[in-house]
Design an enzyme around this catalytic site. Structure first.
Site: not given
Ligand code: XMP
Length: 551
Positions: A200, A202, A406
């Protein structure tokens, strides 16, 4: 009830951008950004990948793995990333992909499940070897000059989470890395522009993950890193003008980041066609209403209608201690007050012939993804209970933040010139201090809590802890009294609780191990400066089992 319509300096029409900011042409719509699609195979990896791609300054969107390949390709993606997921490629109902995806000439990067799917679809071998790898694992990179791994070390820590393992790469692929248990942990096919890694990249535990991802985007797919939140502003301004035309829009401001940035963006696009409504329910923290009334208006030039409804909320809350009851009352009163203000704006609008047809909302990308991903054309109904108005008014939604996470919303806010106090604000619940007083809510208690909360915020900011702490509720235990001694006298006052938490999404949280000296300063100041508070206690409970708020 005091009501007033405020409009700040630099109030503008649609065609006059505020001084000091570059004009945005509405004649030439901003070009759509290059898009990288992230195909979601479940388990929340896709959102993180999409964010990492944007951190690499490339625009990304998430699509479900059930979307037909033709539909994905119709979006004209510059590259496609296949996410990880919880399935085994051999499970009966495991999600699959049409081979056509790999034959369309679009660069593809498979991660974890996406890697295994690429391997099996193109004729490689994935075995259920029993070779499970979870967590931090050593990756042995055999081709350190490869497209993905160039400039990264031959041995690097990566994050793994898989059961099955690839033992043979498909024809035409070069194996570029392995682990102790997995012979094929990464492969590349530069000719076809297909790439995959078992780990992964990320997650932050994969030390070179972002570099590997950027190598795919820039070197593998040849994408230029040009996407910025500045592009978003231009695109959205154009889109909002096209959507709203000459009609009018309204926006509820809560004092929070999302509604403030959404309003500022719409204001930039349509100027005085937008009216914002701010309901002051009297449950705000110290200085927050003034921030909206003065600083936000000064920064944006927005037309603001402030409704001072403190009396009304306090009257409705009198005698109520139950938290859920408080929430219901605050929610109900809020809708009534907002709708009344809205109705007045609608009435004013019809007087000058312009219909108020749009409602601005600060919906963010995670909300869109979590609710199944719409296209933004929803109509909502607003029920009116004010005499003389239509039963239902229909508004179209304007949601300029639907593409954003956000932190990107904060960046847009900063670029739009909003004050840091608004853009960097920590989460604060809609019912405000009403659910931070354990016991009945009264004005005296609110004033007392406002003071204690302001001291805590001031000291946390001074100590540079605002980023580390997700939020720090200060809670007044209004129904508890304890004995103390101050000066020469005995006191019988209330305790306040400090609840500093660290979190990524408020779903889980841990109490922040903050420095004792900062805690000491907060405690000393609160007990000295806030009368009737003679004890400060620290909440050392994680979530779960405790929630962040006390009520
Ligand atoms: P809890 O207390 O459930 O809070 O751990 C999780 C996050 O949600 C916020 N919160 C609320 N926000 N209305 C809101 O708008 C509410 O009634 C409410 N209750 C909790 C809380 O501040 C935290 O960020």
């Amino acid at each position: 009830m005091r009501q007033g319509t405020h409009s700040g300096p630099g109030r503008i029409g649609r065609t006059e951008p505020p001084a000091g900011r570059p004009p945005v042409s509405s004649a030439s719509p901003a070009a759509a950004p290059d898009v990288v699609l992230v195909v979601d195979f479940g388990a929340q990896y896709a959102q993180l990948i999409a964010r990492r791609v944007r951190e690499a300054r490339v625009y990304s969107e998430i699509v479900p793995s059930t979307m037909p390949v033709a539909e994905m390709l119709a979006k004209n993606p510059k590259a496609i990333i296949l996410s990880g997921g919880p399935s085994s490629v051999y499970a009966e109902n495991a999600p699959r992909l049409d081979r056509a995806l790999f034959e369309a000439g679009v660069p593809v990067f498979g991660m974890c499940y996406g890697f295994q799917l690429m391997a099996t679809t193109l004729g490689g071998t994935v075995d259920n070897t029993g070779a499970r790898e979870y967590g931090r694992t050593g990756l042995h990179v055999s081709k350190t000059g490869s497209t993905l791994f160039e400039g990264t070390p031959a041995e690097q820590p990566v994050w793994m989470s898989h059961g099955d393992a690839c033992s043979a790469a498909p024809e035409g692929f070069t194996v570029t890395a392995s682990t102790d248990l997995v012979p094929v942990a990464a492969f590349e096919n530069d000719e076809k522009k297909l790439y995959g890694v078992q780990h992964h990249p990320e997650v932050m535990h994969s030390t070179y993950g972002q570099q590997v991802l950027e190598h795919f985007l820039y070197r593998g797919a040849g994408i230029e890193p040009t996407w910025t939140t500045g592009n978003v502003i231009e695109e959205q301004v154009t889109a909002i003008r096209a959507q709203v035309g000459t009609k009018r829009a309204i926006c509820g401001l809560s004092g929070g980041v999302d509604s403030a940035v959404a309003a500022a963006l719409v204001q930039k696009a349509i100027g005085s066609q937008l009216t914002c409504v701010y309901v002051d329910h009297g449950l705000m923290r110290k200085g927050e209403t003034e921030q909206v009334e003065k600083d936000f208006v000064a920064a944006t030039g927005v037309q603001l209608k402030v409704v001072d409804a403190e009396e009304r909320f306090l009257a409705a809350l009198a005698g109520v201690s139950d938290p859920e009851e408080k929430r219901k009352i605050i929610g109900r009163e809020f809708i009534r007050v907002f709708e009344q203000a809205q109705a007045e704006i609608v009435a004013e609008g019809s007087a000058d012939g312009e219909e108020v047809a749009f409602l601005v909302q600060g919906t963010l990308y995670p909300d869109v993804v979590e609710s199944g991903g719409g296209t933004g054309t929803a109509n909502i109904k607003s029920h009116h209970n004010v005499g003389g108005l239509p039963e239902d008014l229909e508004f179209q939604l304007v949601e300029p933040l639907r593409q954003l996470f956000k932190d990107e919303v904060r960046m847009v806010g900063q670029e739009l010139g909003l004050p840091d106090e608004i853009v960097q604000r920590q989460p604060f619940p809609g019912p405000g201090l009403g659910i931070r007083i354990v016991g009945e809510v009264t004005r005296d208690r609110l004033d007392l809590l406002r003071e204690a909360d302001a001291i805590a915020r001031e000291e946390l900011t001074a100590a540079g802890l605002d980023r580390e702490i997700w939020q720090c509720p200060v809670v007044l235990l209004a129904d508890v009294r304890s004995v103390g001694v101050q000066g020469d006298g005995r006191t019988y006052g209330h305790p306040v609780v400090l609840r500093p938490v660290s979190s990524e999404d408020a779903m889980t949280a841990d109490w922040t191990r903050m420095p004792y000296d900062v805690l000491a300063r907060i405690s000393t100041r609160i007990t000295n400066e806030v009368s009737d508070v003679n004890r400060v206690v620290l909440d050392v409970t994680s979530k779960p089992p405790g929630t962040i708020e006390w009520e």
